[in-house]
Enzyme design. Structure first.
Site, PDB file in Angstrom:
ATOM      1  N   ASP A  22       1.431 -10.065  51.890  1.00  0.00           N
ATOM      2  CA  ASP A  22       1.365 -11.191  50.956  1.00  0.00           C
ATOM      3  C   ASP A  22       1.598 -12.473  51.738  1.00  0.00           C
ATOM      4  OD1 ASP A  22       1.408 -12.722  48.457  1.00  0.00           O
ATOM      5  OD2 ASP A  22       1.866 -10.807  47.493  1.00  0.00           O
ATOM      6  N   ASP A  51      -2.982 -13.551  54.917  1.00  0.00           N
ATOM      7  CA  ASP A  51      -3.871 -14.214  53.964  1.00  0.00           C
ATOM      8  C   ASP A  51      -5.057 -13.292  53.730  1.00  0.00           C
ATOM      9  OD1 ASP A  51      -5.703 -15.760  52.584  1.00  0.00           O
ATOM     10  OD2 ASP A  51      -5.463 -17.523  53.847  1.00  0.00           O
ATOM     11  N   MET A  52      -5.243 -12.861  52.499  1.00  0.00           N
ATOM     12  CA  MET A  52      -6.305 -11.895  52.211  1.00  0.00           C
ATOM     13  C   MET A  52      -7.700 -12.460  52.440  1.00  0.00           C
ATOM     14  SD  MET A  52      -5.851 -11.747  48.084  1.00  0.00           S
ATOM     15  CE  MET A  52      -5.952 -13.214  47.065  1.00  0.00           C
ATOM     16  N   LYS A 102      -4.103  -4.564  43.303  1.00  0.00           N
ATOM     17  CA  LYS A 102      -3.844  -4.461  41.870  1.00  0.00           C
ATOM     18  C   LYS A 102      -3.596  -5.861  41.318  1.00  0.00           C
ATOM     19  CE  LYS A 102       0.113  -2.721  40.611  1.00  0.00           C
ATOM     20  NZ  LYS A 102       0.726  -3.926  39.978  1.00  0.00           N
ATOM     21  N   HIS A 162      -9.046 -10.463  39.606  1.00  0.00           N
ATOM     22  CA  HIS A 162      -9.246 -11.174  38.330  1.00  0.00           C
ATOM     23  C   HIS A 162      -8.807 -12.628  38.401  1.00  0.00           C
ATOM     24  CE1 HIS A 162      -4.946 -10.404  38.039  1.00  0.00           C
ATOM     25  NE2 HIS A 162      -4.890 -11.232  37.020  1.00  0.00           N
TER      26      HIS A 162
END
Length: 279
Positions: free
Chosen positions: A219, A239-240, A255, A259
């Site tokens: 994260d 950082d994704m 998860k 969205h």
């Protein structure tokens, strides 16, 4: 415009009541937020107290008349139960109200109330009409807070704290299904990265039930800095959107992540994750 729908007289009463209830839901919601912020449930505990007695247990004495109105409203909403004590109202906790307590061995929903009904999230809903009608193009949260949610919470730890705690709260109810899936797969000797893993609740639960793998919770740095030490879980700041910061791994878990982003951003996240996977 098409032809109008005209209700029958017997339909009107229920329809009016339903719309009135929906359009006034903000009143109860903000009373709930007030109770959560003031710590009313912690002040009451297992007792039944008058408003004056509640105020005596609070760090600062609020407006007793206004608090009384909030308490009465939340009694009709099922958060408190109201009793008549010799002509004076007194209040105890219902099962729902008990979830607004903190510091005991049961789930607390204070974090969710503070997150969802605080100014950053609550104010964003007032921007929805302009967003839907095309007056503005920015996400309502960005318009309201002059920053996207990642930047906003990074710069405001007081708002990030209930947000992160609420994410962990939501994970707790979903963990049994997730853990069961990992148990069924009989995964062994693999490296698993939870992208957007928050405070490590998912990886912690899986590590406890399915040992023999390397579990990493990834994260943002400010989130990882608040994560507790968890046996069997490594916390990595990253950082994704940047594949270079995602540890090389065999499996990626996500998860409640995609969205929050539009399609183009979601594609970037998935491409970053794909690059991090071992061949």
């Amino acid at each position: 415009q098409g032809p109008k729908l005209v209700l029958e007289p017997e339909q009107l009463r229920d329809a009016v009541a339903a719309v009135l209830k929906m359009s006034s839901a903000h009143c109860a919601a903000q009373s709930l937020y007030t109770a959560a912020r003031l710590g009313i449930a912690d002040a009451i505990g297992s007792d039944v107290l008058t408003v004056a007695e509640i105020c005596a247990r609070l760090p600062a004495c609020p407006n007793q008349s206004a608090l009384h109105r909030c308490m009465r409203q939340l009694s009709t909403s099922g958060i408190f139960r109201e009793e008549d004590r010799d002509g004076e109202f007194a209040y105890g906790l219902t099962a729902e109200g008990a979830l607004l307590q903190t510091g005991i061995a049961q789930p607390s929903m204070v974090c969710g109330v503070l997150h969802r009904m605080g100014r950053p999230a609550w104010g964003s809903w007032a921007e929805v009409p302009d967003y839907v009608s095309g007056v503005t193009e920015e996400c309502p949260f960005d318009t309201c807070n002059k920053a996207n949610w990642v930047q906003y919470y990074k710069e405001r730890p007081e708002s990030a704290k209930p947000f992160n705690e609420f994410m962990s709260f939501l994970s707790a109810g979903e963990l049994p299904i997730i853990v069961e899936a990992f148990v069924k797969e009989a995964i062994s000797g693999k490296t698993v990265v939870d992208v957007g893993g928050n405070l490590g609740a998912v990886m912690s639960a899986i590590a406890a039930q399915v040992p023999g793998n390397t579990y990493i919770s990834l994260d943002l740095p400010e989130v990882v800095a608040e994560a507790p030490a968890v046996s069997g879980v490594e916390f990595v700041a990253g950082d994704m959107f940047d594949a270079r910061t995602i540890p090389k791994c065999d499996l990626i878990h996500m998860k409640h992540i995609l969205h929050d982003w539009d399609d183009s951003a979601s594609v970037r996240i998935l491409k970053s994750c794909h690059k991090a996977l071992n061949d």
